[in-house]
Design an enzyme around this catalytic site. Structure first.
Site, PDB file in Angstrom:
ATOM      1  CB  CYS A 138      -0.881  -0.020   1.248  1.00  0.00           C
ATOM      2  SG  CYS A 138      -1.909   1.431   1.421  1.00  0.00           S
ATOM      3  N   GLY A 158      -2.596   8.698  10.571  1.00  0.00           N
ATOM      4  CA  GLY A 158      -2.906   7.707  11.593  1.00  0.00           C
ATOM      5  C   GLY A 158      -4.323   7.889  12.111  1.00  0.00           C
ATOM      6  CE  LYS A 170     -11.368   8.178   1.193  1.00  0.00           C
ATOM      7  NZ  LYS A 170     -10.007   8.329   1.746  1.00  0.00           N
ATOM      8  N   GLY A 226      -2.612  13.280   4.394  1.00  0.00           N
ATOM      9  CA  GLY A 226      -3.423  13.542   5.575  1.00  0.00           C
ATOM     10  C   GLY A 226      -4.838  13.045   5.351  1.00  0.00           C
ATOM     11  CG  HIS A 242       1.958   5.331   6.664  1.00  0.00           C
ATOM     12  ND1 HIS A 242       1.542   5.471   7.969  1.00  0.00           N
ATOM     13  CD2 HIS A 242       0.980   4.619   6.033  1.00  0.00           C
ATOM     14  CE1 HIS A 242       0.370   4.869   8.121  1.00  0.00           C
ATOM     15  NE2 HIS A 242       0.006   4.355   6.981  1.00  0.00           N
ATOM     16  N   GLY A 243       1.588   8.727   7.212  1.00  0.00           N
ATOM     17  CA  GLY A 243       0.298   9.390   7.093  1.00  0.00           C
ATOM     18  C   GLY A 243      -0.102   9.997   8.417  1.00  0.00           C
ATOM     19  CG  PHE A 259      -6.866   9.138  -1.234  1.00  0.00           C
ATOM     20  CD1 PHE A 259      -6.048   9.987  -1.974  1.00  0.00           C
ATOM     21  CD2 PHE A 259      -6.427   8.754   0.023  1.00  0.00           C
ATOM     22  CE1 PHE A 259      -4.826  10.437  -1.485  1.00  0.00           C
ATOM     23  CE2 PHE A 259      -5.208   9.189   0.526  1.00  0.00           C
ATOM     24  CZ  PHE A 259      -4.411  10.041  -0.235  1.00  0.00           C
ATOM     25  CD  GLU A 305      -6.584  14.569  -1.069  1.00  0.00           C
ATOM     26  OE1 GLU A 305      -7.370  13.906  -0.341  1.00  0.00           O
ATOM     27  OE2 GLU A 305      -5.562  15.134  -0.618  1.00  0.00           O
ATOM     28  CG  ASN A 350      -6.529   3.761   4.005  1.00  0.00           C
ATOM     29  OD1 ASN A 350      -6.608   2.818   3.223  1.00  0.00           O
ATOM     30  ND2 ASN A 350      -5.499   3.932   4.817  1.00  0.00           N
TER      31      ASN A 350
END
Length: 466
Positions: free
Chosen positions: A97, A392, A465, A364, A389-390, A203, A205, A201
């Site tokens: 991922c 959370g 999404k 984010g 990595h993001g 996406f 964007e 999660n």
């Protein structure tokens, strides 16, 4: 769980805090984030990770850590290639991922009136949802090529250019992939999914660069204030999930033969030089290559949609890959440990490689912002070249859906200037901004600790999404 504060951005779980720990646990966080981290079982899972045979230096956690399967999401463990183990649960189910960022020469302000039409066209072009069928038809031979060659297979079949590969971690293909180690069931799950986003999660964007912190690096990456960018977050789909499922069972059976015991069966493991581990690593690398190819196919599809809807030529658009990073992966790397160079298998689960100067893409939530960072020498010394990595999660999907009852998340996003499209209300509710930590707080910590430094901030303007 006993945790000691070492510095403003570092916390330590001593090796006597839980039975069987071979090394300490180290958590990169500040005090407010640590209060959030204590709310679930992530620290106990990190301590469990510190029991893995052959683990080196420490079990590490990034500030976006939260409870996961086996090792917490946001965890990093490195094991010695000669004496250590590999644990599928310390890598994760959605193998590779990852996130790809593309930049353009377009200004968001100039194309704003056509933004809804562009989001609609992207939503129509990108297959989404659980089990969603991909845009590329593969036969058995084609799937084998994807599992072996990754993004290069996609480029060779008309999805993008060779220049794209220069901006992908490992050039979009990890050596040592073994398609024969991927079970028939795994292949059946994935053969129809190349070129699909998935669910949860994941996406696509559209974003605007709204702040630049490092002008020189931003220029090198082609990022400028007001510029349109596009971010893709997805992975290996059904193939990766099934590979992990298969080998968690295999490792669980094998531990008895090798005299290995772990406090949580979700961390089932096997010696790196064992037949079980070699088979898993071959399958894991093959699944990772599928993910690289998947993001390559989706990126080229997005390029074509933007050109068509906005009526711009490839030369005017100049939609180029900034970088593509892998999460949920194990890689053979050399690192300095106690003054000596050692060959290690670095498990990163919900963590990003942050080698010196390498772009780091940190998404984010869909209502606030994402960040571009670069890796540093400090990361090489302190975290095996790893960072966050993001954002959370702070809310489970069930809790998020409950909290969203009576609200119109799509309309709330529109009020923030974000055009959102998803299969239904629940998809948006599960991923609403409040379900995640504020990624700025996470980025502030890794920047303050010095394991990656800020380059630019990206504001969402349109999101699809899964």
């Amino acid at each position: 769980m006993h945790v000691e504060q070492v510095s403003p951005y570092l916390w330590r779980i001593p090796p006597d805090a839980a039975p069987g720990m071979r090394v300490p646990g180290l958590v990169v966080a500040d005090e407010p984030l640590m209060r959030q981290i204590r709310s679930d079982l992530a620290l106990a899972q990190l301590a469990n990770g510190a029991t893995l045979p052959g683990i080196v230096r420490a079990a590490l956690a990034m500030p976006d850590i939260h409870q996961g399967y086996g090792l917490p999401v946001g965890g990093v463990v490195a094991t010695d290639l000669r004496s250590g183990v590999v644990s599928p649960g310390a890598i994760g189910f959605d193998i590779n991922c990852g996130v790809r960022l593309l930049r353009t020469d377009l200004d968001v302000a100039e194309m704003a009136p056509r933004l809804p039409a562009l989001v609609d066209a992207l939503y129509a072009a990108v297959p989404t949802g659980v089990g969603g069928r991909g845009s590329v038809n593969l036969d058995a031979r084609g799937l084998r090529g994807v599992l072996t060659d990754g993004a290069a297979w996609a480029v060779a079949h008309g999805h993008g250019s060779r220049e794209d590969l220069d901006a992908i971690e490992s050039r979009g293909a990890i050596a040592g992939a073994d398609p024969d180690a991927v079970s028939r069931h795994s292949q059946e799950r994935g053969i129809r999914q190349l070129g699909s986003l998935g669910s949860g999660n994941h996406f696509v964007e559209l974003q605007m660069v709204d702040e630049v912190y490092d002008d020189a690096v931003a220029r090198r990456l082609g990022l400028r204030v007001g510029g349109l960018t596009l971010m893709i977050h997805t992975g290996s789909r059904g193939i990766g999930h099934q590979v992990c499922t298969d080998f968690v069972k295999t490792a669980g059976t094998a531990m008895g033969r090798y005299g290995i015991s772990v406090p949580d069966r979700q961390l089932a493991c096997a010696p790196i030089d064992s037949p079980e581990a070699r088979s898993y690593l071959g399958a894991m690398r093959a699944a990772a290559n599928f993910a690289f190819a998947n993001r390559q196919v989706l990126a080229e599809a997005a390029r074509r949609v933007v050109e068509r809807v906005l009526g711009v030529s490839p030369a005017a658009l100049r939609m180029a890959v900034v970088y593509d990073v892998a999460h949920n992966i194990a890689k053979e790397e050399e690192h300095q440990v106690d003054g000596a160079t050692r060959r290690l298998l670095v498990h990163r689960k919900g963590a990003t490689r942050a080698f010196v100067g390498q772009p780091v893409i940190v998404p984010g939530d869909m209502g606030r912002y994402s960040f571009v960072l670069v890796g540093t020498p400090t990361a090489m010394r302190e975290t095996f070249g790893s960072t966050c990595h993001g954002a959370g999660r702070v809310m489970s999907r069930t809790a998020a859906v409950k909290a969203a009852r009576g609200r119109r998340i799509g309309e709330e996003l529109a009020q923030r200037g974000v055009v959102a499209r998803a299969a239904g209300h629940q998809s948006l509710a599960e991923e609403m901004p409040e379900a995640y930590k504020d990624v700025r707080e996470v980025v502030d910590v890794v920047h303050g600790f010095g394991i990656s430094t800020r380059v630019a901030r990206l504001k969402p303007v349109g999101v699809i999404k899964g």
